[in-house]
Design a protein around this motif. Structure first.
Motif, short mmCIF file in Angstrom:
data_model
loop_
_atom_site.label_atom_id
_atom_site.label_comp_id
_atom_site.label_asym_id
_atom_site.label_seq_id
_atom_site.Cartn_x
_atom_site.Cartn_y
_atom_site.Cartn_z
N ASP A 292 -22.23 23.12 29.79
CA ASP A 292 -22.98 24.25 29.25
C ASP A 292 -23.25 24.07 27.77
OD1 ASP A 292 -23.07 25.54 31.71
OD2 ASP A 292 -21.20 26.63 31.36
N ALA A 293 -22.26 23.57 27.04
CA ALA A 293 -22.45 23.35 25.59
C ALA A 293 -23.55 22.33 25.34
CB ALA A 293 -21.14 22.89 24.96
N VAL A 294 -23.58 21.25 26.13
CA VAL A 294 -24.62 20.25 25.97
C VAL A 294 -25.98 20.86 26.31
CG1 VAL A 294 -25.54 18.10 26.93
CG2 VAL A 294 -23.13 18.26 26.28
N ALA A 295 -26.04 21.69 27.35
CA ALA A 295 -27.31 22.34 27.69
C ALA A 295 -27.78 23.24 26.55
CB ALA A 295 -27.14 23.16 28.98
N VAL A 296 -26.85 23.98 25.93
CA VAL A 296 -27.19 24.84 24.80
C VAL A 296 -27.69 24.01 23.63
CG1 VAL A 296 -26.18 26.36 23.04
CG2 VAL A 296 -25.70 26.76 25.46
N MET A 297 -27.00 22.91 23.33
CA MET A 297 -27.41 22.05 22.23
C MET A 297 -28.75 21.38 22.50
SD MET A 297 -25.38 22.21 19.67
CE MET A 297 -26.17 20.83 18.85
N VAL B 19 -25.36 31.33 30.29
CA VAL B 19 -24.17 30.47 30.16
C VAL B 19 -22.91 31.32 30.13
CG1 VAL B 19 -22.97 28.93 28.56
CG2 VAL B 19 -25.40 28.61 29.00
N PRO B 20 -21.89 31.00 30.95
CA PRO B 20 -20.62 31.73 30.85
C PRO B 20 -19.96 31.50 29.49
CG PRO B 20 -20.74 30.45 32.89
CD PRO B 20 -21.88 29.99 32.03
N ILE B 21 -19.49 32.58 28.89
CA ILE B 21 -18.78 32.50 27.60
C ILE B 21 -17.40 33.11 27.81
CG2 ILE B 21 -18.73 33.28 25.20
CD1 ILE B 21 -21.77 33.25 25.23
N ARG B 22 -16.38 32.34 27.52
CA ARG B 22 -15.00 32.74 27.83
C ARG B 22 -14.19 32.95 26.55
NH1 ARG B 22 -16.74 28.75 31.25
NH2 ARG B 22 -16.70 29.26 33.48
N TYR C 232 -13.08 37.17 20.93
CA TYR C 232 -13.88 37.10 22.15
C TYR C 232 -15.09 38.02 22.05
CZ TYR C 232 -15.01 37.16 27.15
OH TYR C 232 -15.65 37.07 28.37
N GLU C 233 -14.91 39.15 21.42
CA GLU C 233 -16.02 40.07 21.26
C GLU C 233 -17.16 39.41 20.48
OE1 GLU C 233 -17.00 44.54 19.43
OE2 GLU C 233 -15.07 43.58 19.06
N ARG C 234 -16.82 38.69 19.42
CA ARG C 234 -17.87 38.03 18.63
C ARG C 234 -18.43 36.84 19.39
NH1 ARG C 234 -21.80 38.61 16.34
NH2 ARG C 234 -22.28 38.12 14.18
N ALA C 235 -17.58 36.13 20.11
CA ALA C 235 -18.05 34.97 20.86
C ALA C 235 -19.05 35.36 21.93
CB ALA C 235 -16.86 34.24 21.48
N ARG C 236 -18.96 36.59 22.45
CA ARG C 236 -19.89 37.04 23.49
C ARG C 236 -21.23 37.49 22.92
NH1 ARG C 236 -16.61 41.30 27.00
NH2 ARG C 236 -15.93 41.91 24.91
N ASP C 237 -21.34 37.56 21.60
CA ASP C 237 -22.59 37.96 20.96
C ASP C 237 -23.54 36.75 20.96
OD1 ASP C 237 -24.68 38.72 19.33
OD2 ASP C 237 -23.41 39.43 17.70
N LEU C 238 -24.56 36.79 21.78
CA LEU C 238 -25.45 35.64 21.94
C LEU C 238 -26.16 35.29 20.64
CD1 LEU C 238 -27.03 36.39 25.42
CD2 LEU C 238 -24.89 35.24 24.87
#
Length: 360
Positions: A115-120, A215-218, A235-241
């Motif tokens: 997923d990270a590679v797809a995002v990049m 993309v799943p964000i955990r 986690y709250e900030r990590a879920r902010d797209l």
């Protein structure tokens, strides 16, 4: 007897790339080779054929390009970090610079590697048509360079109290460089062909939102410091797209983030990437210069022969192997110390302005 200091992994970003980076270790270390092959295959699925040119270790006009430097830096950083984890090292924290933050997030479990590679890959596609520009390393603080900034040429990174990067389109950056040199200020071009961490990339960066939404964000499984909003990433900030989408257009505050990492304990800072640029920054930090914390590179500053790179890596890994993990819960809940808050609107004029709805 004093306990050994905890380990913290640092992951560099654009500008750290070198021809031949990590190639010697790839040929000599089977564990690293396996991880590097694994991530290069993920890039191949998105049309990036990187292995042959990387192994050839040739400098070309493409070395610093978006489509070459970004995927190779991500791959090398991730493979080094993953190899360290495979060896049983459990770092107390992770901290990345620019694309290095995506690497750190992936190793911390926020993103799966695919997923990270797809995002990049999507990020590269969105930014590929951005105006030509770059970054300028300046031996000065944010306030000192303020007279040389504009709506487009901004402070793109704060790496240390008197080391910043200006970022912006080519013409504006050239003018800023000429004025700085005329004033006797030491500066040099960074190895970037795009105006990373400049607001001119905002519109293009936001086009990454649709893919990020799929993309799943955990929650991070390790303490993950952000260099965009210095402090442990919740986690709250990590879920902010938007937090992830806007990273190419926002300033990197690596210096303030490193201050937080070193605020209350001695650690071994280990740079998992090429060039040792972050290692050099860390060694000038007061907590390291005074001899409490240490800073090492997992790779030598310049690419070397396979046996030499393997020995260098083995020595660094041995130093990390005795480092215990810190109390992750305590570090993750730590507030930002007074004086480490940075006003983003001062670095990027309009940083707090609303984004037009048609590019959300």
């Amino acid at each position: 007897m004093t306990a050994p200091p905890s380990a913290v992994l640092l992951f560099p970003g654009q500008g750290a790339q070198q021809p031949g980076m990590g190639v010697g270790l790839y040929h000599a270390h089977s564990g690293f080779r396996r991880r590097m092959d694994e991530v290069l295959e993920l890039w191949r699925a998105h049309g990036f054929e990187l292995r042959a040119d990387w192994l050839a270790a040739r400098r070309s006009p493409e070395t610093d390009s978006l489509r070459t430097a970004q995927p190779l830096l991500f791959s090398l950083d991730w493979a080094l970090g993953r190899t360290v984890l495979d060896a049983g090292v459990r770092p107390a924290a992770l901290l990345g610079h620019s694309v290095g933050e995506v690497v750190a997030a992936t190793l911390a479990g926020v993103f799966e590697p695919a997923d990270a590679v797809a995002v990049m890959a999507d990020r590269i596609a969105q930014l590929d048509g951005s105006p030509p520009g770059g970054m300028l390393a300046v031996q000065a603080g944010p306030d000192e360079v303020a007279p040389y900034t504009s709506d487009e040429v901004v402070v793109g990174a704060v790496n240390a109290p008197r080391q910043v990067l200006l970022a912006g389109p080519e013409e504006g950056l050239r003018i800023a460089e000429e004025r700085l040199r005329a004033a006797g200020v030491t500066c040099r071009r960074a190895r970037a062909l795009n105006p990373f961490h400049s607001p001119v990339l905002t519109e293009a960066a936001l086009h990454a939102l649709p893919l990020l939404a799929s993309v799943p964000i955990r929650p991070p499984r390790m303490v993950l410091y952000s260099a965009y909003e210095p402090g442990p990433l919740t986690y709250e900030r990590a879920r902010d797209l938007r937090f992830w989408a806007l990273q190419p257009a926002r300033p990197v505050l690596f210096g303030p983030a490193l201050d937080m990492v070193l605020a209350d304990q001695d650690v071994v800072l280990a740079e998992a990437g090429p060039g040792q640029g972050l290692t050099a920054l860390a060694r000038r930090h007061p907590r390291v210069a005074k001899g409490g914390s240490r800073a090492i590179g997992l790779l030598s500053a310049q690419p070397g022969e396979p046996d030499a790179e393997c020995v260098y890596f083995a020595k660094a890994l041995a130093e990390l192997a005795g480092a215990p993990a810190a109390d992750s819960a305590a570090r993750a809940s730590r507030p930002v110390p007074a004086g480490l808050q940075t006003d983003l609107t001062r670095l990027h004029p309009g940083a707090g302005a609303p984004v037009p709805a048609d590019i959300e």
